[in-house]
Design a protein around this motif. Structure first.
Motif, mmCIF file in Angstrom:
data_model
loop_
_atom_site.group_PDB
_atom_site.id
_atom_site.type_symbol
_atom_site.label_atom_id
_atom_site.label_comp_id
_atom_site.label_asym_id
_atom_site.label_seq_id
_atom_site.Cartn_x
_atom_site.Cartn_y
_atom_site.Cartn_z
ATOM 1 N N THR A 51 -85.910 -20.978 28.934
ATOM 2 C CA THR A 51 -85.873 -20.988 30.483
ATOM 3 C C THR A 51 -84.592 -20.136 30.673
ATOM 4 O OG1 THR A 51 -85.151 -22.992 30.504
ATOM 5 C CG2 THR A 51 -87.527 -22.783 30.716
ATOM 6 N N ARG A 52 -83.460 -20.533 30.238
ATOM 7 C CA ARG A 52 -82.433 -19.893 30.754
ATOM 8 C C ARG A 52 -82.246 -18.335 30.400
ATOM 9 N NH1 ARG A 52 -77.509 -24.267 30.699
ATOM 10 N NH2 ARG A 52 -78.215 -25.392 32.195
ATOM 11 N N SER A 53 -81.831 -17.474 31.370
ATOM 12 C CA SER A 53 -81.270 -16.265 31.173
ATOM 13 C C SER A 53 -79.765 -16.306 30.997
ATOM 14 C CB SER A 53 -82.080 -15.486 32.190
ATOM 15 O OG SER A 53 -81.511 -14.103 31.977
ATOM 16 N N THR A 54 -79.360 -15.701 29.961
ATOM 17 C CA THR A 54 -78.051 -15.612 29.675
ATOM 18 C C THR A 54 -77.193 -14.527 30.417
ATOM 19 O OG1 THR A 54 -78.016 -14.553 27.767
ATOM 20 C CG2 THR A 54 -78.043 -16.951 27.735
ATOM 21 N N ASP A 55 -78.170 -13.555 30.937
ATOM 22 C CA ASP A 55 -77.537 -12.512 31.711
ATOM 23 C C ASP A 55 -77.691 -12.486 33.270
ATOM 24 O OD1 ASP A 55 -80.144 -12.050 31.403
ATOM 25 O OD2 ASP A 55 -80.120 -10.099 30.643
ATOM 26 N N ARG A 56 -77.794 -13.646 33.679
ATOM 27 C CA ARG A 56 -77.901 -13.778 35.017
ATOM 28 C C ARG A 56 -76.550 -13.555 35.748
ATOM 29 N NH1 ARG A 56 -80.858 -19.657 35.302
ATOM 30 N NH2 ARG A 56 -78.843 -19.918 34.469
ATOM 31 N N PRO A 57 -76.526 -13.131 37.044
ATOM 32 C CA PRO A 57 -75.345 -12.997 37.833
ATOM 33 C C PRO A 57 -74.853 -14.510 38.092
ATOM 34 C CG PRO A 57 -77.106 -11.877 38.933
ATOM 35 C CD PRO A 57 -77.720 -12.540 37.657
ATOM 36 N N GLY A 58 -73.616 -14.419 38.068
ATOM 37 C CA GLY A 58 -72.767 -15.864 38.265
ATOM 38 C C GLY A 58 -72.523 -16.551 37.107
ATOM 39 N N SER A 64 -67.865 -7.944 29.974
ATOM 40 C CA SER A 64 -66.338 -7.772 29.356
ATOM 41 C C SER A 64 -66.302 -8.915 28.548
ATOM 42 C CB SER A 64 -65.557 -7.952 30.720
ATOM 43 O OG SER A 64 -65.913 -9.047 31.306
ATOM 44 N N ASN A 65 -67.172 -9.929 28.416
ATOM 45 C CA ASN A 65 -67.002 -11.079 27.464
ATOM 46 C C ASN A 65 -67.789 -11.206 26.154
ATOM 47 O OD1 ASN A 65 -69.456 -11.605 28.167
ATOM 48 N ND2 ASN A 65 -69.195 -13.648 28.757
ATOM 49 N N GLY A 66 -68.426 -10.106 25.816
ATOM 50 C CA GLY A 66 -69.030 -9.970 24.658
ATOM 51 C C GLY A 66 -69.909 -10.933 24.467
ATOM 52 N N SER A 67 -70.898 -11.260 25.116
ATOM 53 C CA SER A 67 -71.563 -12.556 24.860
ATOM 54 C C SER A 67 -72.280 -12.361 23.596
ATOM 55 C CB SER A 67 -72.676 -13.038 26.325
ATOM 56 O OG SER A 67 -73.305 -12.130 26.208
ATOM 57 N N ASN A 68 -72.919 -11.304 23.269
ATOM 58 C CA ASN A 68 -73.777 -11.056 22.243
ATOM 59 C C ASN A 68 -73.002 -10.654 21.055
ATOM 60 O OD1 ASN A 68 -73.336 -8.454 22.790
ATOM 61 N ND2 ASN A 68 -75.634 -7.964 22.787
ATOM 62 N N GLY A 73 -72.735 -7.541 26.639
ATOM 63 C CA GLY A 73 -73.084 -8.516 27.845
ATOM 64 C C GLY A 73 -74.650 -8.684 28.134
ATOM 65 N N SER A 74 -75.445 -8.203 27.061
ATOM 66 C CA SER A 74 -76.640 -8.531 27.290
ATOM 67 C C SER A 74 -77.418 -9.659 27.358
ATOM 68 C CB SER A 74 -77.642 -7.672 26.496
ATOM 69 O OG SER A 74 -77.422 -8.010 25.050
ATOM 70 N N GLY A 75 -76.449 -10.682 26.375
ATOM 71 C CA GLY A 75 -76.767 -11.998 25.953
ATOM 72 C C GLY A 75 -77.864 -12.293 25.125
ATOM 73 N N ASN A 76 -78.099 -11.422 24.444
ATOM 74 C CA ASN A 76 -79.369 -11.499 23.625
ATOM 75 C C ASN A 76 -78.842 -12.412 22.425
ATOM 76 O OD1 ASN A 76 -81.949 -11.309 22.641
ATOM 77 N ND2 ASN A 76 -81.563 -9.461 21.540
ATOM 78 N N GLY A 77 -77.564 -12.180 21.962
ATOM 79 C CA GLY A 77 -77.071 -13.023 20.741
ATOM 80 C C GLY A 77 -76.890 -14.173 21.309
ATOM 81 N N THR A 78 -76.436 -14.518 22.148
ATOM 82 C CA THR A 78 -76.333 -16.074 22.696
ATOM 83 C C THR A 78 -77.683 -16.718 22.628
ATOM 84 O OG1 THR A 78 -74.451 -15.582 23.951
ATOM 85 C CG2 THR A 78 -75.728 -17.715 24.741
ATOM 86 N N ARG A 79 -78.839 -16.049 23.418
ATOM 87 C CA ARG A 79 -80.099 -16.248 23.349
ATOM 88 C C ARG A 79 -80.718 -16.532 21.856
ATOM 89 N NH1 ARG A 79 -82.553 -12.179 26.001
ATOM 90 N NH2 ARG A 79 -81.500 -12.977 28.090
ATOM 91 N N THR A 136 -88.948 -15.613 18.402
ATOM 92 C CA THR A 136 -89.489 -14.360 18.792
ATOM 93 C C THR A 136 -89.353 -13.598 20.022
ATOM 94 O OG1 THR A 136 -91.165 -15.484 17.608
ATOM 95 C CG2 THR A 136 -91.961 -13.590 18.894
ATOM 96 N N ARG A 137 -88.938 -14.118 21.090
ATOM 97 C CA ARG A 137 -88.927 -13.717 22.375
ATOM 98 C C ARG A 137 -87.515 -12.953 22.362
ATOM 99 N NH1 ARG A 137 -90.744 -17.386 27.464
ATOM 100 N NH2 ARG A 137 -93.128 -17.138 26.987
ATOM 101 N N ALA A 138 -86.438 -13.583 21.553
ATOM 102 C CA ALA A 138 -85.208 -13.205 21.508
ATOM 103 C C ALA A 138 -85.171 -11.804 20.683
ATOM 104 C CB ALA A 138 -83.880 -14.198 20.863
#
Length: 142
Positions: A51-58, A64-68, A73-79, A136-138
């Motif tokens: 349910t949580r999208s890691t690339d939402r604004p805010g 800049s934080n390299g979340s994946n 910053g796409s957040g796919n790695g965290t997801r 699978t979604r990630a």
């Protein structure tokens, strides 16, 4: 008349000893409860991964934080990490619940953690399905 009371006394004593031995936290109940909590954590993390999208604004994921791990910053790695963590926790809870049910000597109320083991089994199956779907979604979005 003395024979029924003589036979009833040992049976009553056996019931009292049996019920006194199954109160409190036994090792079977501890293992079953731990398995259920681990599987529940897998379900919760799986729901959050879906349910949580890691690339939402805010949420600080502005590239800049390299979340994946690569700075995009796409957040796919965290997801994906969250999905794998959900899958792992659910599988551990599932296996612990199955082992607990396999070694249990009696049914519910015997102190073997049968109810918690069954809950761990059910939650582990649900968490495994959620974690697998999240992986699978990630994979598909990345």
């Amino acid at each position: 008349m003395a024979v029924p009371s003589v036979l009833a006394a040992p049976a009553a004593a056996h019931i009292a000893v049996q019920s006194a031995a199954t109160t409190g936290l036994t090792s079977g109940r501890l293992v079953g409860t731990t398995a259920a909590f681990v599987a529940l954590a897998g379900v919760i993390i799986g729901v959050l991964a879906l349910t949580r999208s890691t690339d939402r604004p805010g949420n600080g994921s502005n590239g800049s934080n390299g979340s994946n791990g690569n700075g995009s910053g796409s957040g796919n790695g965290t997801r994906r990490n969250r999905a794998i963590m959900a899958l792992a926790a659910a599988l551990v809870g599932l296996v612990m619940g199955v082992v607990n049910l396999a070694v249990a000597d009696g049914g519910p109320g015997t102190g073997n953690g049968v109810i918690a083991g069954a809950a761990a089994l059910a939650l582990g199956l649900i968490g495994t399905a959620l974690g697998g779907l999240a992986v699978t979604r990630a994979r598909r979005t990345g």
